[in-house]
Scaffold this motif. Structure first.
Motif, PDB file in Angstrom:
ATOM      1  N   PHE A 106      -0.077  -1.407   0.490  1.00 20.46           N
ATOM      2  CA  PHE A 106      -0.130   0.106   0.167  1.00 20.46           C
ATOM      3  C   PHE A 106       0.739   1.517  -0.516  1.00 20.46           C
ATOM      4  O   PHE A 106       0.374   2.386  -0.191  1.00 20.46           O
ATOM      5  N   SER A 107       2.021   1.023   0.839  1.00 17.69           N
ATOM      6  CA  SER A 107       2.980   2.306   1.009  1.00 17.69           C
ATOM      7  C   SER A 107       3.570   2.990  -0.787  1.00 17.69           C
ATOM      8  O   SER A 107       3.586   3.844  -0.718  1.00 17.69           O
ATOM      9  N   CYS A 108       4.293   1.547  -1.229  1.00 18.34           N
ATOM     10  CA  CYS A 108       4.508   1.793  -2.358  1.00 18.34           C
ATOM     11  C   CYS A 108       3.281   2.357  -3.721  1.00 18.34           C
ATOM     12  O   CYS A 108       3.632   2.861  -4.472  1.00 18.34           O
ATOM     13  N   LEU A 109       2.831   2.127  -3.727  1.00 17.87           N
ATOM     14  CA  LEU A 109       0.953   2.813  -3.800  1.00 17.87           C
ATOM     15  C   LEU A 109       1.119   3.788  -3.909  1.00 17.87           C
ATOM     16  O   LEU A 109       1.086   5.305  -5.061  1.00 17.87           O
ATOM     17  N   LEU A 110       0.805   4.621  -2.127  1.00 15.00           N
ATOM     18  CA  LEU A 110       1.286   5.726  -2.163  1.00 15.00           C
ATOM     19  C   LEU A 110       2.055   6.399  -1.550  1.00 15.00           C
ATOM     20  O   LEU A 110       2.356   8.119  -2.264  1.00 15.00           O
ATOM     21  N   VAL A 111       2.703   6.260  -1.826  1.00 14.32           N
ATOM     22  CA  VAL A 111       4.095   7.387  -1.483  1.00 14.32           C
ATOM     23  C   VAL A 111       4.672   7.888  -2.924  1.00 14.32           C
ATOM     24  O   VAL A 111       4.732   9.589  -2.649  1.00 14.32           O
ATOM     25  N   PRO A 112       4.767   7.187  -3.895  1.00 13.24           N
ATOM     26  CA  PRO A 112       4.637   8.247  -5.336  1.00 13.24           C
ATOM     27  C   PRO A 112       3.524   8.968  -5.818  1.00 13.24           C
ATOM     28  O   PRO A 112       4.224  10.250  -6.470  1.00 13.24           O
ATOM     29  N   VAL A 113       2.342   8.755  -5.162  1.00 11.97           N
ATOM     30  CA  VAL A 113       0.853   9.827  -5.230  1.00 11.97           C
ATOM     31  C   VAL A 113       1.542  11.533  -4.382  1.00 11.97           C
ATOM     32  O   VAL A 113       1.344  12.452  -4.893  1.00 11.97           O
ATOM     33  N   VAL A 114       2.092  11.261  -2.948  1.00  9.47           N
ATOM     34  CA  VAL A 114       1.892  12.344  -2.654  1.00  9.47           C
ATOM     35  C   VAL A 114       3.551  13.067  -2.497  1.00  9.47           C
ATOM     36  O   VAL A 114       3.373  14.385  -3.203  1.00  9.47           O
ATOM     37  N   LEU A 115       4.367  12.170  -3.180  1.00  7.47           N
ATOM     38  CA  LEU A 115       5.440  12.868  -3.345  1.00  7.47           C
ATOM     39  C   LEU A 115       5.363  14.056  -5.024  1.00  7.47           C
ATOM     40  O   LEU A 115       5.784  14.773  -5.435  1.00  7.47           O
ATOM     41  N   VAL A 116       4.200  13.032  -6.237  1.00  8.51           N
ATOM     42  CA  VAL A 116       3.661  13.981  -7.015  1.00  8.51           C
ATOM     43  C   VAL A 116       3.330  15.008  -7.291  1.00  8.51           C
ATOM     44  O   VAL A 116       3.593  16.300  -6.846  1.00  8.51           O
ATOM     45  N   VAL A 117       2.485  14.944  -6.357  1.00  9.36           N
ATOM     46  CA  VAL A 117       0.831  16.335  -5.407  1.00  9.36           C
ATOM     47  C   VAL A 117       2.307  17.153  -5.109  1.00  9.36           C
ATOM     48  O   VAL A 117       1.658  18.041  -5.068  1.00  9.36           O
ATOM     49  N   TYR A 118       3.447  17.456  -4.079  1.00  7.08           N
ATOM     50  CA  TYR A 118       3.863  18.107  -3.481  1.00  7.08           C
ATOM     51  C   TYR A 118       4.955  18.084  -4.009  1.00  7.08           C
ATOM     52  O   TYR A 118       5.879  19.208  -3.750  1.00  7.08           O
ATOM     53  N   GLY A 119       5.262  18.284  -5.528  1.00  9.73           N
ATOM     54  CA  GLY A 119       5.937  18.726  -6.439  1.00  9.73           C
ATOM     55  C   GLY A 119       7.373  17.861  -7.229  1.00  9.73           C
ATOM     56  O   GLY A 119       8.190  18.035  -7.834  1.00  9.73           O
ATOM     57  N   THR A 120       7.029  16.410  -6.143  1.00  8.70           N
ATOM     58  CA  THR A 120       8.404  16.161  -7.192  1.00  8.70           C
ATOM     59  C   THR A 120       8.077  14.956  -8.822  1.00  8.70           C
ATOM     60  O   THR A 120       7.006  15.367  -8.894  1.00  8.70           O
ATOM     61  N   PHE A 147       7.826  12.591 -11.452  1.00 10.12           N
ATOM     62  CA  PHE A 147       7.160  11.490 -11.994  1.00 10.12           C
ATOM     63  C   PHE A 147       8.313  10.715 -12.302  1.00 10.12           C
ATOM     64  O   PHE A 147       8.544   9.430 -11.570  1.00 10.12           O
ATOM     65  N   GLY A 148      10.165  11.138 -12.654  1.00  4.70           N
ATOM     66  CA  GLY A 148      10.533  10.175 -12.786  1.00  4.70           C
ATOM     67  C   GLY A 148      11.534  10.089 -11.530  1.00  4.70           C
ATOM     68  O   GLY A 148      12.137   8.995 -10.894  1.00  4.70           O
ATOM     69  N   GLY A 149      11.566  10.907 -10.429  1.00  2.38           N
ATOM     70  CA  GLY A 149      11.335  11.328  -9.405  1.00  2.38           C
ATOM     71  C   GLY A 149      10.726   9.673  -8.274  1.00  2.38           C
ATOM     72  O   GLY A 149      11.653   9.815  -7.237  1.00  2.38           O
TER      73      GLY A 149
END
Length: 106
Positions: A21-35, A37-39
Motif C-alpha cells: 500500500f505504501s509503495c502505491l501511496l508514496v509516489p502519489v504523495v511525492l507527485v502531489v507535493y511537486g516531485t 514523475f521520474g523521482g
C-alpha cells in the motif's frame, strides 16, 4: 476477509500488505507535493525492492521458527513416540523372528 475482532494468523502478510500500500501511496504523495514523475518512479522502485527483500526475510524467519518449534515439541515427546518409522509396529522387536523369516540376518 477475517471477521471483526479476530486477530490475523499471518502477521508477516499484514506487514507486506501495508508495504505494498505504501509503495502505491508514496509516489502519489511525492507527485502531489511537486516531485517529478521520474523521482517518484525511482522512489517507487526503491520501495518495491525493500518490500520484496523484507518479504523474503519474513517468510524465511517464519519457516525457521516453525522448524525450531517442531524440533522442540519432538524433544518433549517420550522416546517411543519420537521414532516415526519403526520396522515392525508397536512390538516389532519382541519374540522370536526365526518363524517369521527364513533369513538368519533378521
Amino acid at each position: 476477509m477475517h471477521p471483526a475482532g479476530r486477530h490475523h494468523d499471518d502477521p508477516a502478510g499484514d506487514v507486506v500488505r501495508w508495504a505494498a500500500f505504501s509503495c502505491l501511496l508514496v509516489p502519489v504523495v511525492l507527485v502531489v507535493y511537486g516531485t517529478s514523475f521520474g523521482g517518484a518512479a525511482v522512489a517507487t522502485l526503491g520501495l518495491l525492492a525493500v518490500t520484496a527483500a523484507c518479504r523474503v526475510l519474513l517468510r524465511h524467519s517464519e519457516k525457521t521458527q516453525r522448524a525450531a518449534a517442531r524440533v522442540l515439541s519432538e524433544e518433549h515427546l517420550p522416546p517411543a513416540r519420537r521414532r516415526r518409522h519403526s520396522r515392525g509396529g508397536a512390538g516389532g522387536r519382541r519374540g522370536c523372528h526365526a518363524s517369521e523369516s527364513p533369513n538368519p540376518q533378521d
